[in-house]
Design a protein around this motif. Structure first.
Motif, PDB file in Angstrom:
ATOM      1  N   ASP A 181       0.851  -1.182   0.000  1.00 12.91           N
ATOM      2  CA  ASP A 181       0.000   0.000   0.000  1.00 12.91           C
ATOM      3  C   ASP A 181       0.889   1.235   0.000  1.00 12.91           C
ATOM      4  N   SER A 194     -16.172  -1.937   1.022  1.00 13.06           N
ATOM      5  CA  SER A 194     -15.687  -0.563   1.131  1.00 13.06           C
ATOM      6  C   SER A 194     -14.161  -0.499   1.072  1.00 13.06           C
ATOM      7  N   ASP A 195     -13.660   0.624   0.562  1.00 15.97           N
ATOM      8  CA  ASP A 195     -12.220   0.852   0.568  1.00 15.97           C
ATOM      9  C   ASP A 195     -11.731   0.972   2.008  1.00 15.97           C
ATOM     10  N   LYS A 206      -8.328   2.083   4.208  1.00 14.89           N
ATOM     11  CA  LYS A 206      -7.049   2.790   4.097  1.00 14.89           C
ATOM     12  C   LYS A 206      -6.448   3.008   5.479  1.00 14.89           C
ATOM     13  N   THR A 254      -4.067   4.325  -0.817  1.00 11.20           N
ATOM     14  CA  THR A 254      -4.444   3.133  -1.581  1.00 11.20           C
ATOM     15  C   THR A 254      -5.317   2.222  -0.724  1.00 11.20           C
ATOM     16  N   ASP A 255      -6.178   1.477  -1.384  1.00 12.74           N
ATOM     17  CA  ASP A 255      -7.093   0.550  -0.721  1.00 12.74           C
ATOM     18  C   ASP A 255      -6.350  -0.735  -0.369  1.00 12.74           C
ATOM     19  N   ASN A 263      -8.003  -3.371   0.972  1.00 13.06           N
ATOM     20  CA  ASN A 263      -9.007  -4.428   0.973  1.00 13.06           C
ATOM     21  C   ASN A 263      -8.940  -5.210  -0.336  1.00 13.06           C
TER      22      ASN A 263
END
Length: 202
Positions: free
Chosen positions: A150, A185-186, A188, A176-177, A179
């Protein structure tokens, strides 16, 4: 856990040995090294029922001057990140090895300001759990739910207490996500770090 600690120690020892060899020597006359440790307050944006958790931080760095007031800093750090999750006894834990790069400005040899970005890793971690559950299962499932890499950006300030001792406050904002499930859902990583450092200045 022993494997994690061994990996972290090996990475930091390798980096710090190289930094000490090159820092302030023939190969890099304008470089110097530093070590930092401190506490973290982290959270995961987008996580249902999530709230801040505390953790700890350790890093080794190398500075390279580009002028009397400006320098670049690169290094490697360990960050104990994650979040408490409503309804669970144990929090989400992310053992993140990060690689930051930042631009530092020093004023009057006392005050510091810096901005930068860093690549983070999510090799190890533990999902939220109840105290009675098997922690091994949650550790194993961690890699199935979160990305390996990430990125985040950060801004911070520092103060040089004496020649070799600094205190720093830094905030990282995840961009950045992490997941792996695109239908959810994202998520972070965001965290605040308060640290004290020893810098090998001339």
């Amino acid at each position: 856990m022993k494997k994690l600690l061994l990996t972290i120690c090996l990475l930091f020892t390798t980096y710090f040995t190289q930094a000490q060899f090159y820092g302030g020597g023939v190969f890099c006359s304008d470089c110097y090294s530093s070590i930092e440790a401190g506490g973290i307050l982290s959270n995961i944006s987008g996580l249902d029922g999530g709230s801040s958790k505390t953790g700890f931080y350790f890093g080794v760095y190398q500075y390279r001057y580009i002028s009397d007031s400006f320098s670049f800093r690169s290094g490697i750090s360990y960050n104990n990140l994650g979040a408490k999750v409503e309804g669970f006894d144990d929090p989400l834990v992310i053992h993140s090895i990060n690689f930051p790069l930042s631009l530092h400005y020093t004023y009057d040899y006392k005050f510091q300001g810096f901005v930068g970005g860093e690549i983070g890793t999510n090799f190890f971690g533990k999902l939220p759990a109840y105290s009675s559950s098997d922690s091994f299962d949650h550790t194993f499932e961690f890699s199935e739910n979160f990305t390996l890499l990430d990125a985040s950006v950060f801004i911070g300030v520092g103060y040089i207490l004496i020649d070799n001792i600094d205190i720093n406050l830094k905030y990282n904002y995840g961009v950045t996500d992490i997941n792996k499930n695109p239908e959810e859902s994202d998520l972070k990583k965001n965290w605040l770090t308060l640290s004290i450092g020893y810098t090998f200045r001339d």
